[in-house]
Design a protein around this motif. Structure first.
Motif, PDB file in Angstrom:
ATOM      1  N   GLN A   1       1.200  -0.967  -0.025  1.00  0.00           N
ATOM      2  CA  GLN A   1      -0.089  -0.137  -0.052  1.00  0.00           C
ATOM      3  C   GLN A   1       0.477   1.008  -0.197  1.00  0.00           C
ATOM      4  N   SER A   2       0.720   1.909  -1.327  1.00  0.00           N
ATOM      5  CA  SER A   2       1.411   3.327  -1.118  1.00  0.00           C
ATOM      6  C   SER A   2       0.574   4.750  -0.331  1.00  0.00           C
ATOM      7  N   ASN A   3       1.321   5.157   0.145  1.00  0.00           N
ATOM      8  CA  ASN A   3       0.905   6.379   0.872  1.00  0.00           C
ATOM      9  C   ASN A   3       0.820   7.639  -0.123  1.00  0.00           C
ATOM     10  N   ASP A   4      -0.328   7.827  -0.412  1.00  0.00           N
ATOM     11  CA  ASP A   4       0.391   9.565  -1.314  1.00  0.00           C
ATOM     12  C   ASP A   4      -0.584  10.264  -0.920  1.00  0.00           C
ATOM     13  N   PRO A   5      -0.553  10.949  -0.286  1.00  0.00           N
ATOM     14  CA  PRO A   5      -1.034  12.001   0.114  1.00  0.00           C
ATOM     15  C   PRO A   5      -1.523  12.966  -0.822  1.00  0.00           C
ATOM     16  N   LYS A   6      -0.335  13.631  -2.105  1.00  0.00           N
ATOM     17  CA  LYS A   6      -0.488  14.828  -2.623  1.00  0.00           C
ATOM     18  C   LYS A   6      -1.460  14.414  -4.393  1.00  0.00           C
TER      19      LYS A   6
ATOM     20  N   ASP B   1      -3.879  12.332  -3.890  1.00  0.00           N
ATOM     21  CA  ASP B   1      -5.414  12.204  -2.353  1.00  0.00           C
ATOM     22  C   ASP B   1      -5.523  13.423  -2.325  1.00  0.00           C
ATOM     23  N   GLU B   2      -4.774  14.139  -2.175  1.00  0.00           N
ATOM     24  CA  GLU B   2      -5.374  15.861  -2.653  1.00  0.00           C
ATOM     25  C   GLU B   2      -5.481  16.504  -3.855  1.00  0.00           C
TER      26      GLU B   2
END
Length: 70
Positions: free
Chosen positions: A12-17, A19-20
Motif C-alpha cells: 500500500q502506497s500512501n500518496d497524500p498529494k 489524494d489531495e
C-alpha cells in the motif's frame, strides 16, 4: 505443490498529494455541476419572466385597442 506456502504481501502506497489532487478535482467537479444548475434555474426564470411580460403586453394592447374608435 511448492507455491502453496508462499507468502503474499499487500503493498500500500500512501500518496497524500495524489489524494489531495483527487479531492480538489472532485470538489471542482461538484462546484461546476452546482454552477450549471444555478445557470439553468436563472435561465428558466428569465425565460418565464420574458414570456409572461410578452403575454401581459399583448393583453394590455388588446384591451387598449378595444377603446380605439375605428
Amino acid at each position: 505443490m511448492l507455491n502453496d506456502n508462499r507468502q503474499q504481501y499487500v503493498i500500500q502506497s500512501n500518496d497524500p498529494k495524489g489524494d489531495e489532487g483527487f479531492g480538489k478535482f472532485f470538489g471542482v467537479v461538484i462546484l461546476f455541476v452546482f454552477f450549471l444548475g444555478c445557470v439553468q434555474v436563472a435561465l428558466e426564470t428569465v425565460t418565464s419572466w420574458y414570456r409572461d411580460t410578452v403575454v401581459w403586453l399583448n393583453d394590455t394592447a388588446t384591451y387598449l385597442a378595444g377603446f380605439w374608435p375605428f
